[in-house]
Design an enzyme around this catalytic site. Structure first.
Site, PDB file in Angstrom:
ATOM      1  N   ARG A 168       0.851  -1.200   0.000  1.00 34.48           N
ATOM      2  CA  ARG A 168       0.000   0.000   0.000  1.00 34.48           C
ATOM      3  C   ARG A 168       0.882   1.243   0.000  1.00 34.48           C
ATOM      4  O   ARG A 168       1.502   1.573   1.010  1.00 34.48           O
ATOM      5  CB  ARG A 168      -0.935   0.012   1.218  1.00 34.48           C
ATOM      6  CG  ARG A 168      -1.829   1.248   1.248  1.00 34.48           C
ATOM      7  CD  ARG A 168      -3.029   1.105   2.171  1.00 34.48           C
ATOM      8  NE  ARG A 168      -2.695   1.062   3.579  1.00 34.48           N
ATOM      9  CZ  ARG A 168      -3.592   1.175   4.566  1.00 34.48           C
ATOM     10  NH1 ARG A 168      -4.870   1.326   4.280  1.00 34.48           N
ATOM     11  NH2 ARG A 168      -3.218   1.103   5.823  1.00 34.48           N
ATOM     12  N   ASP A 452      -3.931   3.418  13.832  1.00 34.02           N
ATOM     13  CA  ASP A 452      -3.107   4.023  12.796  1.00 34.02           C
ATOM     14  C   ASP A 452      -3.649   5.410  12.501  1.00 34.02           C
ATOM     15  O   ASP A 452      -4.484   5.934  13.253  1.00 34.02           O
ATOM     16  CB  ASP A 452      -3.027   3.143  11.552  1.00 34.02           C
ATOM     17  CG  ASP A 452      -4.365   2.985  10.819  1.00 34.02           C
ATOM     18  OD1 ASP A 452      -5.335   3.693  11.153  1.00 34.02           O
ATOM     19  OD2 ASP A 452      -4.430   2.151   9.898  1.00 34.02           O
TER      20      ASP A 452
END
Length: 539
Positions: A168, A452
């Site tokens: 990613r 996150d």
């Protein structure tokens, strides 16, 4: 195609990283430079378009499926490219940053896929960017190992037992300040993609896999089209067979939810699936409808479950869309981090994770995410029960699903309301996460959850929205800037008491406190907290 002369990409104010010359070769930088010159101008136009669409949402307070792309949605015949063998079975995917320890543990975890994250689970220090690329090269060359603080050594299992890597890159909005072309920084997305693709595409194909990617923060099918253009050019430039790239798009913005089919269509020769990125999705709803009145005020983050009607509409539409077009539907994150000290906490949490994964498997998802290796068996059991020996359930077309534009925005169907404890949790998580991010840590265990950047974004956005809407909490208090500052000061004192004076002084707690209040209280709402935070990173 012959490679051009080395690009004038310059390395600016970058602290040296051991072995960086293996990644930052002239040829690799030439490739990234060519990506930058060809595609950054269009990236810039699309970011302007994002702002224009947000202005329209603020004016109308609604969204709808695009009339100009109705022909794509109504065409029954098109499908995405068949999944390669390495991505046929995705029943459990583990996520995490690309440091050496996580690389070894994720590949060995028993998950089918590892989302190797340069985005929300990674703080983009130059060291993290370069070392992350080195970790992946070393893993594919089987020369990576790790010894922890207890002296325990970890090495890779046999190749057939390792997870398939899906990288990613950073979203389109964040630049990489350490690489410039003249006075322009190169988009972080092109740096992460370009370096990984350049060094690993041919190597992965030789291993029977390929260069696979997760695409984050996508807001429209036009942004997916840009990625497809990048893939086509990259494959031609390096002589990689067209169609070798596979991309899974995170449907983690409310605007993308209205363009799922169009996104798959734009990427159809490179598409692998869609993912229900639940935390960023909530952040996107708050961000886009932050000043649209009480109707769009979300309650405490942890009270918004996947069974909420508007979240059910989103996930069921995703499964229906994917299977209609032959793509994988991947479920959301199980963020729980097992406790080594409290078995009862684990028992309750594991039950919740199991119920969540059971629901996803029954609903037709082909796999789902976990944040910790201990959760891999839990998620796998849920999908094993439904899938058996089949690699996926794309034959379940979910033709019973009919989702309207209004159902995706039915936030006011929730019964839960904002609470004082929810405000305090938003502040506590925000301060703790931002402090760790400023020290170079992007995936942080806070209150037994792996947090996150997405959860920090929800935290600061809810504070902003609750103040703007004049929300009254369960305690009878009205949420104001003054209340937010008072709670933040109290939480900072809690951290100081927990850490002790020496550790507190060594951390970046005051900066984190100040930045949280800045992005939560400023009238001019920052699109992403990582934009002002990036300027505070050291290195």
């Amino acid at each position: 195609m012959s490679a051009p002369a080395p690009s004038p990409l310059a390395l600016v104010d970058a602290p040296p990283v051991a072995r960086q010359s293996e990644i930052l070769t002239d040829e690799a930088l030439a490739f990234v430079g060519e990506l930058h010159r060809r595609f950054t101008p269009h990236r810039d136009e699309l970011l302007v378009r994002r702002a224009g669409r947000r202005d329209e949402i603020a004016r109308t307070g609604t969204l709808d499926f695009l009339p100009e792309t109705a022909h794509v949605r109504e065409d029954p015949d098109w499908r995405v490219a068949p999944a390669p063998a390495a991505l046929a079975d995705r029943r459990v995917e583990i996520t995490g940053p690309t440091d050496r320890k996580m690389t070894v543990n994720a590949l060995n975890s028993g998950a089918r896929v590892w989302l190797a994250d340069f985005e929300d689970a990674s703080s983009p220090t130059w060291e993290n960017v370069v070392r992350g690329q080195l970790s992946l090269v070393d893993a594919f060359e089987r020369r990576i190992d790790f010894t922890d603080e207890r002296g325990r050594s970890y090495a890779l299992r046999p190749a057939e037992e390792l997870a398939t890597v899906v990288v990613r890159p950073r979203g389109w909005h964040l630049d990489e300040r350490h690489l410039t072309d003249g006075d322009r920084a190169v988009p972080g997305a092109l740096v992460d993609f370009g370096l990984y693709f350049f060094h690993n595409a041919a190597r992965l194909l030789a291993l029977g896999k390929g260069p696979y990617f997760y695409l984050p923060k996508t807001e429209s099918h036009l942004e997916a089209r840009l990625w497809n253009d990048v893939f086509v050019f990259a494959q031609e430039y390096l002589g990689v067979p067209r169609g070798s790239v596979r991309a899974t798009v995170l449907i983690e913005t409310i605007t993308a939810a209205y363009e799922m089919e169009e996104i798959l269509y734009e990427l159809r020769e490179h598409a692998s699936g869609l993912n229900a990125g639940r935390w960023d999705y909530l952040f996107s709803i708050i961000k886009n409808f932050r000043d649209a009145g009480e109707r769009f005020v979300l309650p405490d983050r942890n009270s918004v479950t996947m069974t909420a009607p508007f979240m059910r509409a989103y996930t069921e539409l995703l499964v229906r869309t994917c299977h209609k077009r032959g793509a994988h539907a991947i479920g959301g994150m199980a963020a729980f981090i097992p406790s080594r000290k409290d078995p009862e906490v684990n028992r309750v949490a594991f039950e919740k994770v199991k119920a969540d994964k059971d629901r996803e498997a029954r609903d037709g998802f082909d796999g789902s995410w976990v944040a910790h290796p201990d959760l891999v068996p839990v998620a796998r059991a849920s999908f094993d029960t439904v899938l058996g020996d089949r690699p996926h359930q794309k034959d379940r077309l979910r033709e019973d699903v009919r989702v309207t534009a209004e159902q995706l925005l039915a936030v006011d169907s929730l019964e839960a309301r904002p609470t004082h404890e929810g405000l305090r949790n938003a502040v506590a998580v925000g301060i703790r996460y931002i402090e760790a991010w400023l020290r170079g840590l992007g995936a942080v265990a806070i209150f037994n959850l792996m947090e996150d950047a997405a959860t920090a974004e929800i935290s600061r956005s809810q504070i902003w929205q609750w103040i703007d809407a004049g929300v009254v909490l369960d305690t009878g208090e009205k949420v104001t800037a003054e209340l937010a500052r008072r709670v933040a000061a109290e939480e900072l004192a809690v951290v100081q008491a927990e850490a002790g004076e020496e550790a507190f002084a060594a951390g970046r707690w005051r900066e984190a406190h100040d930045l949280l209040l800045r992005v939560a209280l400023d009238e001019d709402y920052a699109e992403f907290l990582t934009l002002p935070a990036y300027g505070l990173l050291r290195g």
